[in-house]
Design a protein around this motif. Structure first.
Motif, PDB file in Angstrom:
ATOM      1  N   GLN A 107      41.249  38.849  42.748  1.00 33.12           N
ATOM      2  CA  GLN A 107      41.970  39.885  43.495  1.00 33.12           C
ATOM      3  C   GLN A 107      43.143  40.444  42.706  1.00 33.12           C
ATOM      4  O   GLN A 107      43.441  41.630  42.792  1.00 33.12           O
ATOM      5  N   THR A 126      44.963  35.342  41.324  1.00 36.90           N
ATOM      6  CA  THR A 126      44.762  35.264  42.775  1.00 36.90           C
ATOM      7  C   THR A 126      43.318  35.638  43.077  1.00 36.90           C
ATOM      8  O   THR A 126      42.811  36.652  42.581  1.00 36.90           O
ATOM      9  N   THR A 179      39.692  33.773  49.200  1.00 39.41           N
ATOM     10  CA  THR A 179      39.803  32.398  49.686  1.00 39.41           C
ATOM     11  C   THR A 179      38.625  31.533  49.259  1.00 39.41           C
ATOM     12  O   THR A 179      37.463  31.858  49.515  1.00 39.41           O
ATOM     13  N   GLN A 209      43.783  30.192  47.245  1.00 41.22           N
ATOM     14  CA  GLN A 209      43.700  31.511  46.620  1.00 41.22           C
ATOM     15  C   GLN A 209      44.375  31.596  45.252  1.00 41.22           C
ATOM     16  O   GLN A 209      44.295  32.641  44.612  1.00 41.22           O
ATOM     17  N   THR A 210      45.020  30.548  44.789  1.00 39.78           N
ATOM     18  CA  THR A 210      45.809  30.633  43.556  1.00 39.78           C
ATOM     19  C   THR A 210      45.253  29.712  42.476  1.00 39.78           C
ATOM     20  O   THR A 210      45.067  28.510  42.694  1.00 39.78           O
TER      21      THR A 210
END
Length: 278
Positions: free
Chosen positions: A171, A179, A182, A138-139
């Motif tokens: 996000q 971010t 997923t 996610q990063t």
């Protein structure tokens, strides 16, 4: 008084009617000539203004269209058909958007006498890269988030490492740290990051529109042809509707007609797609 003196003065008094009429006629002819020259000059000036406006609008329109069409299916490097696309219908949900070779271009070939439309899917011309490997799914640590413009939650990014591609939804953004929802995998440092874009061009209401926003006015017609090429081959033919062969489109011919007043001007350009080199 001597005889004849009165008669001499009578001959010198005033202007005869014939002379006055001749002078008036000559004056009217001069005035008519001046008005004709002025009217012609004004019409020529209007024509030159319209021609200049049409030419400028045509250059702007073709430049914008070519810039977007060139990016159809663009994923940083490599032919789109040779990459493994993770954001496809078979990918695990939720997939924020689809990206694969078969949908790089969606063509709408209207009936004769009406304008065509084209939809382009691919990465944006502006791109950055991952400054470090993804620590989790996610990063993203970008080399420069500013290159992509202002990122906001909900925006879509296209990741490509020349082997695999994936579309992810933003996000949150904190500087160069982004971010995302997923991802399917952790991409390595150097992975190219672009905005995922879907752009449509069509003529509607006398305007050439990009995703519904007017680009230029006075648009009368837009005709599009698609150049099909086999693997490792040059374009072999152009068609008005690629139907199920959009993955073979290697070039696009654009023909746009613009009008300003009485001036009608056609514009044409052939654009090669960036991600068609094998």
């Amino acid at each position: 008084m001597r005889p004849g003196c009165g008669r001499g003065r009578a001959r010198q008094d005033g202007v005869t009617l014939v002379s006055w009429m001749v002078a008036q006629a000559l004056g009217l002819l001069v005035l008519l000539a001046l008005m004709t020259v002025w009217s012609s000059s004004r019409a020529s000036h209007r024509h030159q203004q319209s021609l200049a406006a049409v030419q400028e609008a045509g250059r702007i329109a073709l430049a914008l269209m070519a810039r977007d069409v060139r990016m159809a299916g663009f994923a940083g490097c490599g032919h789109t058909a040779l990459l493994n696309h993770l954001s496809v219908p078979s990918a695990r949900p939720p997939s924020p958007a689809l990206f694969h070779d078969g949908i790089a271009i969606a063509a709408t070939d209207h009936s004769p006498g009406t304008s065509d439309a084209i939809t382009i899917i691919g990465g944006s011309p502006e791109s950055t890269w991952l400054a470090a490997p993804m620590p989790d799914e996610q990063t993203l640590l970008l080399a420069s988030a500013q290159v992509l413009g202002r990122l906001s939650p909900g925006d879509l990014l296209l990741l490509s490492d020349c082997v695999q591609t994936e579309v992810v939804r933003v996000q949150a953004v904190a500087g160069d740290m982004v971010t995302v929802a997923t991802a399917h995998r952790r991409f390595a440092a150097g992975t190219e990051v672009m905005r995922y874009q879907q752009v449509q061009y069509r003529v509607e209401g006398g305007e050439l529109r990009r995703n519904g926003t007017a680009i230029v006015s006075g648009a009368e017609d837009l005709q599009i042809q698609y150049g099909l090429a086999g693997p490792g081959q040059p374009v072999r033919r152009y068609v008005s509707d690629p139907a199920g062969a959009t993955a073979d489109v290697a070039a696009v011919r654009l023909a746009l007609v613009l009008r300003d007043g009485e001036v009608v001007h056609p514009f044409a350009s052939t654009v090669a797609l960036r991600n068609r080199a094998r």
